[in-house]
Design an enzyme around this catalytic site. Structure first.
Site, short mmCIF file in Angstrom:
data_model
loop_
_atom_site.label_atom_id
_atom_site.label_comp_id
_atom_site.label_asym_id
_atom_site.label_seq_id
_atom_site.Cartn_x
_atom_site.Cartn_y
_atom_site.Cartn_z
N CYS A 12 47.96 40.00 45.82
CA CYS A 12 47.65 40.77 44.62
C CYS A 12 47.00 42.08 45.07
O CYS A 12 46.70 42.27 46.26
CB CYS A 12 46.70 39.98 43.71
SG CYS A 12 45.07 39.72 44.42
N HIS A 40 41.05 33.84 51.65
CA HIS A 40 41.27 32.45 52.03
C HIS A 40 42.67 32.27 52.63
O HIS A 40 43.55 31.64 52.04
CB HIS A 40 41.08 31.53 50.82
CG HIS A 40 39.65 31.29 50.50
ND1 HIS A 40 39.18 31.04 49.23
CD2 HIS A 40 38.55 31.29 51.30
CE1 HIS A 40 37.87 30.89 49.26
NE2 HIS A 40 37.48 31.03 50.50
N CYS A 95 37.07 42.67 45.39
CA CYS A 95 38.18 42.90 44.45
C CYS A 95 37.65 43.57 43.19
O CYS A 95 36.61 43.14 42.65
CB CYS A 95 38.84 41.56 44.10
SG CYS A 95 40.04 41.67 42.76
N HIS A 123 33.11 27.93 44.85
CA HIS A 123 33.94 29.07 45.24
C HIS A 123 33.05 30.29 45.47
O HIS A 123 32.15 30.57 44.68
CB HIS A 123 34.97 29.37 44.15
CG HIS A 123 36.08 30.26 44.63
ND1 HIS A 123 35.95 31.62 44.74
CD2 HIS A 123 37.35 29.98 45.03
CE1 HIS A 123 37.08 32.15 45.18
NE2 HIS A 123 37.95 31.17 45.37
N GLU A 125 33.53 33.41 45.07
CA GLU A 125 33.56 34.40 43.98
C GLU A 125 32.59 33.99 42.88
O GLU A 125 31.81 34.81 42.38
CB GLU A 125 34.97 34.52 43.39
CG GLU A 125 35.03 35.45 42.18
CD GLU A 125 36.35 35.37 41.43
OE1 GLU A 125 36.34 35.53 40.20
OE2 GLU A 125 37.39 35.15 42.08
N CYS A 190 42.09 37.55 36.23
CA CYS A 190 42.95 38.63 36.73
C CYS A 190 44.34 38.54 36.11
O CYS A 190 44.95 37.45 36.07
CB CYS A 190 43.03 38.52 38.26
SG CYS A 190 44.16 39.69 39.02
N ASN A 220 43.04 30.00 44.18
CA ASN A 220 44.16 30.38 43.31
C ASN A 220 45.45 29.69 43.76
O ASN A 220 46.29 29.34 42.93
CB ASN A 220 44.32 31.91 43.27
CG ASN A 220 44.90 32.49 44.53
OD1 ASN A 220 46.11 32.48 44.73
ND2 ASN A 220 44.05 33.02 45.40
N SER A 262 46.50 35.22 48.29
CA SER A 262 46.04 35.53 49.65
C SER A 262 47.12 35.28 50.70
O SER A 262 46.83 35.21 51.88
CB SER A 262 44.80 34.67 49.97
OG SER A 262 45.09 33.30 49.80
#
Length: 684
Positions: A12, A40, A95, A123, A125, A190, A220, A262
């Protein structure tokens, strides 16, 4: 066989941006590293390392002047501050979508909303977003977690950028049902993630097999795999083309490929190339000739030892290989190499393998475990036996919830349910891994090779013993305290004297008086009546706790543990002070203030009153005082007696009249001559 790619897959924008930043840093020979894995994907991390961009786990590993690259998952505000304090240069590869989620979480907190981050608790994030959400931020990963959200009234909900939208909607609906109030919902998922998931669903509907590519630790990619698997049962998650198994594609016409955010294009292309060049017919025929199967135990001879593992010949057309991790769970490769030599006999178990190899993967550990089961004693239902277990790993279900621990017990692998690990709920089971624990075996099923252990009853017994010991120690300390206090009190009772004045400290102020400690261990009561000569004074008016006051010991009752004290006795009686200005024989003008049956109360001044007995009111006999006097009447009266201790002053109105008559008679008799030989004696 047709290979179909998902409409949206792979890198992405945010991941590509992060990788480009790191690659550019490597190209420019920047001295530094990423703080944690940039993305990742282990292949990308390895590629960056080759270009000079290492991966550090902590800021303490950096040297002043080096560059720290913040990964795409973002970091908390304190990490920025710490990096600057250490003199590091910062390359921020966060990001943009993650940065937006961080900003929204902070805005929610600043606006007075309870920040709720919907996403995976562990996670990176989500952890970074929680840091921006402040101390009140809370993470909700499953619907069951909503019960841990406090009732607040105003809720700010932010979503992990790579979280599955359908799961988010279900959690939000549950939240709004159980936690009514004002909601500020920031849909920070996202759009690339949303599109990738939608494309993967469509791909799963038309394909017989779907390959999901991406790092095994990528959230993801994992979400992508889960939603595709729910549609197409023959879905497989791989990191590289080397994991592809021809058996997956037998009898399939359409094979779909999708990839997490990723996953670089290079890995996708390699997988496509491998699949296009597979000789399926030859591979399937070879598989049918296989004479060994996973789980089969074989005996072999060590033929070679190198850095990859231990090679074994066991009579099959392919030799076997036992990796060091499958040879021993406790020894290092170096220790194993020092003890194993060519020609050694070994028993091992055939393992399932998803990689193409000329060697059959074997496990000595699994063979030993199967052999160990033969030595495990059965256990009758309802019985249990003591055992020392070593925790191997944490076991989770498909929803990533911990269900228990895998333990080594009596030479085999057993299971300890999560509810049997501790008496209280355990939030993090990771610290138990590697620990040796005293436990009990509560179930053995030799047919199913199942052994269940528990610490619960042992911990209950231990807790009960500790509680008993604590209570006994507490009681012993209490008795010791009571004995010491009684000794002090006995000594104080021996020393205290009635009638003596002591300076004490106020320990308690009650409505009925003051408790005053006059000696160490001895406290007495100043009753409200002994506070002051003014009966209107209350205890709180006289002193407060810790004030020092002078008290007189009125009485000591050791048998009933009572000491009566008086502050009033240490003060001069204001009535006596005022009354001492009068003397017997003084003639005063007094005011009649009230009547009693036996006399009249008169006021000498504003503070002192006295009694004129009914017999001292008039020369003649009267039935009641009001026969001769009126309230408010002012008359002259003479003080005929005073008892200051009893606070009594007696007066006479009649005596003044009698004295006047006597004086007049003396005056008369003194001025007239008499012929009598004996003078008249006038009563003095």
């Amino acid at each position: 066989m047709e290979i179909i790619l998902a409409e949206t897959l792979g890198f992405c924008y945010g991941v590509k941006r992060a990788v480009d930043i790191a690659l550019e840093a490597g190209k420019n020979h920047v001295a530094g590293a990423t703080l944690g894995p940039l993305i990742h994907n282990p292949q990308v991390i390895a590629e960056l390392a080759e270009k000079g961009i290492d991966c550090y786990d902590d800021l303490s590993q950096f040297k002043p002047g080096q560059t720290v690259i913040f990964r795409s998952h973002g970091v908390g505000p304190e990490v920025y501050e710490n990096a600057k304090a250490l003199g590091l240069d910062i390359l921020d590869a966060t990001c943009p979508n993650v940065r937006l989620a961080q900003k929204k979480a902070k805005e929610c907190a600043d606006a007075g909303y309870l920040p709720i981050i919907v996403g995976e608790k562990n996670h990176p994030e989500v952890k970074s977003i929680l840091k921006w959400a402040g101390k009140n931020g809370i993470c909700v990963e499953y619907i069951e977690d909503t019960c841990n959200v406090p009732q607040f009234g105003r809720y700010g909900v932010v979503i992990q950028t790579t979280f599955e939208l359908a799961k988010f909607e279900a959690i939000l609906e549950s939240l709004q049902k159980t936690h009514p109030g004002e909601y500020r919902v920031e849909r920070t998922i996202c759009m690339a993630t949303s599109k990738r998931q939608a494309a993967a669903r469509e791909l799963a509907k038309e394909c017989d097999v779907v390959i999901v590519m991406g790092g095994k630790s990528s959230a993801n990619t994992r979400h992508l795999y889960e939603l595709v698997k729910a549609i197409c049962p023959k879905t497989y998650h791989v990191e590289t083309h080397e994991e592809l198994d021809p058996a997956w594609f037998k009898g399939s016409n359409k094979i779909g490929i999708t990839a997490g955010a990723s996953t670089p294009d290079r890995l996708i292309k390699e997988a496509i190339y491998t699949m296009e060049n597979m000789n399926f017919e030859e591979l399937f025929n070879a598989m049918e000739e296989v004479e060994v199967f996973p789980g089969k135990t074989v005996e072999g001879t060590v033929i070679q030892v190198d850095k990859e593992g231990i090679y074994v010949s066991f009579g099959y057309r392919h030799d076997g290989i036992i990796s060091y991790s499958e040879w021993s769970a406790t020894m290092t490769p170096e220790e194993i190499q020092a003890t194993v030599k060519v020609g050694d006999e070994v028993e091992a178990q055939v393992m399932k393998s998803n990689t193409k190899s000329d060697f059959v993967r074997l496990s000595k550990i699994k063979a030993e475990r199967d052999a160990a089961w033969k030595t495990v004693a059965p256990l009758e239902e309802g019985e249990k036996r003591a055992a020392t277990v070593k925790v191997i790993r944490v076991i989770k279900n498909k929803a990533k919830a911990v269900v228990g621990l895998a333990v080594s017990v009596e030479g085999v692998e057993g299971f300890m349910p999560a509810s049997h690990v501790a008496l209280k709920r355990v939030e993090d089971f990771a610290p138990f891994v590697g620990q040796e624990l005293e436990a009990e075996i509560i179930e053995v099923d030799l047919d199913k090779k199942r052994i269940v252990t528990s610490r619960r009853d042992l911990l209950k017994a231990e807790a009960a013993a500790k509680k008993k010991a604590y209570e006994e120690a507490k009681e012993a300390r209490h008795q010791e305290f009571l004995a010491a206090r009684q000794a002090k009190k006995d000594a104080a009772y021996e020393a205290v004297e009635e009638g003596q004045v002591y300076t004490g400290k106020v320990k308690k102020v009650a409505d009925f008086g003051l408790f005053v400690e006059i000696m160490d261990g001895l406290t007495g009561l100043v009753h409200q009546t002994e506070l002051s000569w003014d009966r209107k004074v209350k205890p709180a008016d006289v002193a407060k706790v810790d004030d020092e006051v002078a008290v007189l010991v009125k009485s000591v009752d050791r048998e009933n543990d009572r000491v009566a004290l008086s502050i009033k006795a240490t003060l001069e009686d204001p009535w006596k002070v005022e009354a001492s200005q009068f003397n017997v024989g003084d003639i005063l003008e007094v005011e009649v203030v009230r009547f009693l049956q036996f006399g009249a109360i008169v006021k000498l001044n504003e503070k002192i009153e006295g009694l004129v007995h009914i017999s001292e009111i008039a020369p003649q006999r009267i039935e009641k005082p009001e026969d001769a006097l009126e309230i408010g009447q002012k008359v002259n009266a003479e003080i005929i007696k005073m008892d200051l201790d009893a606070k009594k002053i007696g007066l006479s109105i009649n005596k003044i009249k009698k004295d006047a008559e006597k004086a007049e008679m003396r005056s008369y008799m003194g001025g007239k001559k008499s012929g009598l030989s004996q003078s008249i004696e006038i009563e003095a």
